[in-house]
Scaffold this active site. Sequence first.
Site, short mmCIF file in Angstrom:
data_model
loop_
_atom_site.label_atom_id
_atom_site.label_comp_id
_atom_site.label_asym_id
_atom_site.label_seq_id
_atom_site.Cartn_x
_atom_site.Cartn_y
_atom_site.Cartn_z
N TYR A 163 0.83 -1.32 0.00
CA TYR A 163 0.34 -0.26 0.08
C TYR A 163 0.99 0.99 -0.51
O TYR A 163 1.91 1.48 1.08
CB TYR A 163 -0.42 -0.47 1.27
CG TYR A 163 -1.81 1.37 1.75
CD1 TYR A 163 -2.68 1.00 1.57
CD2 TYR A 163 -1.57 2.19 2.26
CE1 TYR A 163 -4.35 2.40 1.62
CE2 TYR A 163 -1.81 2.89 2.85
CZ TYR A 163 -3.68 3.16 2.52
OH TYR A 163 -4.10 4.54 2.70
N VAL A 214 0.86 4.93 0.15
CA VAL A 214 0.52 6.51 0.51
C VAL A 214 1.27 7.12 0.73
O VAL A 214 1.38 8.45 0.24
CB VAL A 214 -0.57 6.10 0.90
CG1 VAL A 214 -1.22 7.38 1.57
CG2 VAL A 214 -1.78 5.34 0.09
N THR A 215 1.39 6.85 1.83
CA THR A 215 2.96 8.18 2.58
C THR A 215 3.71 8.38 1.53
O THR A 215 4.45 7.74 1.00
CB THR A 215 3.44 7.07 3.23
OG1 THR A 215 2.50 6.88 4.29
CG2 THR A 215 3.99 8.04 4.42
N GLU A 216 4.04 9.83 1.65
CA GLU A 216 5.49 10.26 0.85
C GLU A 216 6.79 11.10 1.68
O GLU A 216 6.07 11.15 3.09
CB GLU A 216 4.57 11.36 0.02
CG GLU A 216 3.83 11.02 -1.06
CD GLU A 216 3.49 11.48 -1.56
OE1 GLU A 216 3.79 13.05 -2.05
OE2 GLU A 216 2.96 11.17 -2.89
N PRO A 217 7.48 11.00 1.57
CA PRO A 217 8.57 11.79 2.04
C PRO A 217 8.07 13.12 3.11
O PRO A 217 8.00 13.16 4.55
CB PRO A 217 9.89 12.29 1.26
CG PRO A 217 9.85 11.80 -0.15
CD PRO A 217 8.05 11.15 -0.19
N ALA A 247 4.64 13.68 3.55
CA ALA A 247 3.58 13.71 3.61
C ALA A 247 3.30 12.09 4.62
O ALA A 247 2.60 11.63 3.20
CB ALA A 247 2.19 13.78 2.25
N GLY A 288 17.09 -4.94 35.21
CA GLY A 288 18.15 -4.57 34.97
C GLY A 288 18.28 -6.32 33.95
O GLY A 288 18.52 -5.51 32.37
N GLU A 341 0.47 3.01 10.09
CA GLU A 341 -1.50 3.46 10.03
C GLU A 341 -2.53 4.96 10.55
O GLU A 341 -3.52 4.23 10.74
CB GLU A 341 -2.53 2.02 10.31
CG GLU A 341 -2.08 0.39 9.30
CD GLU A 341 -3.16 -0.08 9.65
OE1 GLU A 341 -4.28 0.12 9.35
OE2 GLU A 341 -2.77 -0.74 7.85
N SER A 377 -1.37 7.78 17.12
CA SER A 377 -2.07 7.63 18.48
C SER A 377 -3.00 8.81 18.09
O SER A 377 -3.84 9.36 18.36
CB SER A 377 -1.48 7.51 19.11
OG SER A 377 -0.99 5.55 19.30
C1 LIG Z 1 7.75 0.65 9.40
C2 LIG Z 1 6.68 1.89 8.95
C3 LIG Z 1 5.86 0.70 7.95
C4 LIG Z 1 5.23 1.65 7.44
N1 LIG Z 1 4.26 1.44 6.53
C5 LIG Z 1 3.46 2.16 5.50
C6 LIG Z 1 2.71 1.46 4.54
O1 LIG Z 1 2.87 0.23 3.69
N2 LIG Z 1 2.01 2.36 2.97
C7 LIG Z 1 2.14 3.91 4.03
O2 LIG Z 1 1.13 4.64 2.73
N3 LIG Z 1 2.61 4.09 4.54
C8 LIG Z 1 3.20 3.49 5.41
N4 LIG Z 1 4.43 3.84 6.75
C9 LIG Z 1 3.48 5.52 7.02
C10 LIG Z 1 2.93 5.78 8.38
O3 LIG Z 1 1.88 5.44 8.14
C11 LIG Z 1 3.31 7.51 8.69
O4 LIG Z 1 4.68 7.41 8.72
C12 LIG Z 1 2.69 7.89 9.91
O5 LIG Z 1 0.60 8.09 9.14
C13 LIG Z 1 2.71 9.55 10.32
O6 LIG Z 1 3.36 10.20 9.04
P1 LIG Z 1 4.63 10.99 9.09
O7 LIG Z 1 5.74 10.03 9.65
O8 LIG Z 1 4.37 12.34 7.72
O9 LIG Z 1 4.45 11.79 10.46
P2 LIG Z 1 3.62 13.75 10.88
O10 LIG Z 1 2.90 13.31 9.66
O11 LIG Z 1 4.79 14.03 10.17
O12 LIG Z 1 3.44 13.44 11.60
C14 LIG Z 1 5.21 14.07 12.99
C15 LIG Z 1 4.02 14.42 13.75
O13 LIG Z 1 3.00 14.92 13.92
C16 LIG Z 1 1.75 14.72 14.94
N5 LIG Z 1 0.62 15.36 13.85
C17 LIG Z 1 0.77 15.45 12.38
N6 LIG Z 1 -0.39 16.68 11.74
C18 LIG Z 1 -0.90 16.59 13.16
C19 LIG Z 1 -2.39 16.98 13.81
N7 LIG Z 1 -3.01 17.96 12.84
N8 LIG Z 1 -2.39 17.32 15.03
C20 LIG Z 1 -1.81 16.30 15.79
N9 LIG Z 1 -0.61 15.93 15.70
C21 LIG Z 1 -0.55 15.26 14.86
C22 LIG Z 1 1.41 13.12 14.35
O14 LIG Z 1 0.77 12.09 15.13
C23 LIG Z 1 2.55 12.55 14.98
O15 LIG Z 1 3.48 12.64 16.03
C24 LIG Z 1 4.72 2.99 8.01
C25 LIG Z 1 5.46 3.49 8.03
C26 LIG Z 1 6.73 3.39 9.49
C27 LIG Z 1 7.46 3.94 10.18
#
Ligand SMILES: Cc1cc2nc3c(=O)[nH]c(=O)nc-3n(C[C@H](O)[C@H](O)[C@H](O)COP(=O)(O)OP(=O)(O)OC[C@H]3O[C@@H](n4cnc5c(N)ncnc54)[C@H](O)[C@@H]3O)c2cc1C
Length: 382
Positions: A123, A125-128, A130, A340, A363, A366
């Site tokens: 899947y 969807v996520t980008e560097p 976004a 420990g 997904e 929190s």
């Molecule tokens: C091991 C791993 C596997 C993954 N697998 C997949 C995959 O298979 N496919 C896929 O598409 N993605 C995948 N992801 C991506 C994952 O879903 C995202 O990393 C996640 O949704 C958070 O996005 P971000 O890393 O850009 O953090 P950000 O969106 O930049 O968030 C950074 C922090 O800010 C907080 N935050 C952001 N916006 C708000 C808001 N409006 N209000 C309050 N707090 C906020 C977040 O909770 C977080 O604590 C994976 C990630 C990891 C690490």
Amino acid sequence: MIGFGMTEEQEQLRDLAHQFAENEIRPVSAHHDKTGEYPWEVIRKAHDLGIMNTHIPEKWGGMGLGCVDGAIISEELAWGCTGIGTALEANGLALQPVLEGASDHLLDKYVRPMTEEPKMAAYAVTEPGAGSDVAGMRSTAVKKGDKYILNGNKMWITNAAVADWFFVVAYTDKEAKYRGMTGFLVEREWAGIEVGKKEKNMGQRCSDTRAITFTDVEIPEENVVGQVGAGWGLAMGAFDHTRPLVAAAAVGLARAAFDHASEYAMQRKTMGRPIASHQAIAFMLAEMARDIEAGRLLVHKAAWLKDQGQRNTMYASMAKAFAADSAHRIASDAVQIFGGYGFNEEYPVEKLLRDSKIFQIYEGTSQIQRMIIAKELFQRGR
Ligand SMILES: Cc1cc2nc3c(=O)[nH]c(=O)nc-3n(C[C@H](O)[C@H](O)[C@H](O)COP(=O)(O)OP(=O)(O)OC[C@H]3O[C@@H](n4cnc5c(N)ncnc54)[C@H](O)[C@@H]3O)c2cc1C
């Protein structure tokens, strides 16, 4: 009528998945954690046993099991190891929007073979730039004749290197915002696709996570999943099914941490008695047991609503947030109970603490789950 029991079939499914976790996953879990090696041998066995891709409908060669059934399996596999569990279960997230939206032709071509062989999907969807802010994505798919030309970068994609195909979301109309995103089924071998290096993560180390770059990738029009502009709905709607399963995996990890911690607390003595009989430790174990039960109840409610065809978005987020936060705290308390020894990689709880963290991130974090719960409560007028 309220029922808390499992059907005979569900009990059999639970026992089958538990035996698999005990005999095939636990013995190799530490090895895969240390080496980061992808657990192909476990995947082949799980596929042979019929505990993968269980929600693919019978029409496409699958078992057509429900979300509750999936949650029961997910909890047991995760009790074995959530790194291996994530590798085994990630297909579910890629499959869900495709099962919801794809044409019969695509389902026959890409989904049916997954029931015949241990094939993987991802899947994307996520980008560097976004993750939580899905609408901030930059990937575009521009229509050219009977093809779409895909350009963009995806990040943190589970199973990227082992997948035969990706479910990708990109903008087909940036101006239309949420209604301008479209889902595509993209074969990994197509020209213009570059899969990055395996990321070295804190936990779940054998799960394959990578970046993917798409440069002028030609996608035939027939590989659009659902309607043009329906990508956001398909990508987000998938979570109603998959978040209860991810939450179930968090419950499974918490159970493993509790099992190790309670066993250790009965054996380890300080001040002349087992540490389990010190109230501070006993209360930690009591809270662990309480939150495992509560987490499972939330999971089963969210999954049950999905199986009934009812809206479960809020419950899926409640289950995900509660089970993820609990699993991380329970794993941390398990380390505390081991003292420990808990801080040392020769003992099992250190890995559980590392593995537990990701449940609060992937997904939807929190924080995002709380935003969804609040939105469902106040904007949908419950
Ligand atoms: C091991 C791993 C596997 C993954 N697998 C997949 C995959 O298979 N496919 C896929 O598409 N993605 C995948 N992801 C991506 C994952 O879903 C995202 O990393 C996640 O949704 C958070 O996005 P971000 O890393 O850009 O953090 P950000 O969106 O930049 O968030 C950074 C922090 O800010 C907080 N935050 C952001 N916006 C708000 C808001 N409006 N209000 C309050 N707090 C906020 C977040 O909770 C977080 O604590 C994976 C990630 C990891 C690490």
